[in-house]
Design a protein around this motif. Structure first.
Motif, PDB file in Angstrom:
ATOM      1  N   MET A   1      37.611  45.643  47.213  1.00  0.00           N
ATOM      2  CA  MET A   1      38.181  45.247  45.942  1.00  0.00           C
ATOM      3  C   MET A   1      38.043  46.413  44.960  1.00  0.00           C
ATOM      4  N   PRO A   2      39.114  46.719  44.218  1.00  0.00           N
ATOM      5  CA  PRO A   2      39.065  47.858  43.292  1.00  0.00           C
ATOM      6  C   PRO A   2      38.286  47.550  42.009  1.00  0.00           C
ATOM      7  N   VAL A   3      37.793  48.615  41.404  1.00  0.00           N
ATOM      8  CA  VAL A   3      37.042  48.526  40.155  1.00  0.00           C
ATOM      9  C   VAL A   3      37.896  47.887  39.064  1.00  0.00           C
ATOM     10  N   ARG A   8      38.622  40.781  35.470  1.00  0.00           N
ATOM     11  CA  ARG A   8      38.979  39.467  36.008  1.00  0.00           C
ATOM     12  C   ARG A   8      37.750  38.768  36.594  1.00  0.00           C
ATOM     13  N   ILE A   9      36.927  39.527  37.306  1.00  0.00           N
ATOM     14  CA  ILE A   9      35.709  38.966  37.901  1.00  0.00           C
ATOM     15  C   ILE A   9      34.764  38.470  36.803  1.00  0.00           C
ATOM     16  N   TYR A  29      28.918  38.060  39.319  1.00  0.00           N
ATOM     17  CA  TYR A  29      28.278  39.168  38.592  1.00  0.00           C
ATOM     18  C   TYR A  29      27.703  40.192  39.574  1.00  0.00           C
ATOM     19  N   ASP A  30      27.096  39.697  40.644  1.00  0.00           N
ATOM     20  CA  ASP A  30      26.570  40.609  41.665  1.00  0.00           C
ATOM     21  C   ASP A  30      27.698  41.449  42.267  1.00  0.00           C
ATOM     22  N   GLN A  31      28.831  40.810  42.520  1.00  0.00           N
ATOM     23  CA  GLN A  31      29.986  41.526  43.071  1.00  0.00           C
ATOM     24  C   GLN A  31      30.457  42.616  42.098  1.00  0.00           C
TER      25      GLN A  31
END
Length: 152
Positions: A1-3, A8-9, A29-31
């Protein structure tokens, strides 16, 4: 998954926090932190979730990480102040709340925590000023939210 997915995360994680789905929020949040470990907002927002979970020591550690990356991150100072005040560490909480309110004079939480800390350290007159500022900001935020709600 891109930065580029981090905003969105973080937004989705915030929604989980509002729904008290903390396990799901922490996973996101960890992701985000794995994707961009040098992003202080990721650390600060995860601290906010940990405060909601009453994991105050963990929240302080996340705030410290955010502040190591950006010492001027007002939200991290505010969250650190809140977490420290919840465990009765009023002197360092006051220092953090003062820094937060200096960086963001419109942070109602920082002013409220500052008031609590001043009260707990025997500075009642100063506490009243901080509480009044917090209340003033809360009223202004409520008015702004109401205006936005009416516009929708």
């Amino acid at each position: 998954m891109p930065v580029s997915e981090i905003p969105r995360i973080l937004k989705r994680a915030e929604q989980y926090v509002r729904q008290t789905k903390y396990k799901e929020a922490l996973a996101l949040y960890d992701q985000a932190i794995r994707l961009e470990p040098r992003n202080p907002e990721c650390w600060s927002q995860r601290a906010g979730a940990k405060i909601e979970m009453e994991r105050f020591a963990d929240a302080v550690a996340d705030c410290d990480q955010a502040l190591a990356l950006n010492p001027n991150q007002a939200d991290a100072w505010s969250r650190k102040a809140l977490a420290l005040s919840q465990v009765g560490q009023y002197v360092p909480a006051l220092a953090a709340a003062t820094r937060a309110s200096t960086l963001n004079a419109n942070d109602a939480v920082a002013w409220y925590v500052k008031g609590i800390c001043l009260e707990e350290t025997g500075k009642s007159d100063e506490a009243e000023i901080a509480f009044a500022k917090s209340l003033e900001l809360e009223i202004l935020l409520d008015i702004k939210e109401e205006k936005n709600r009416i516009r929708r």
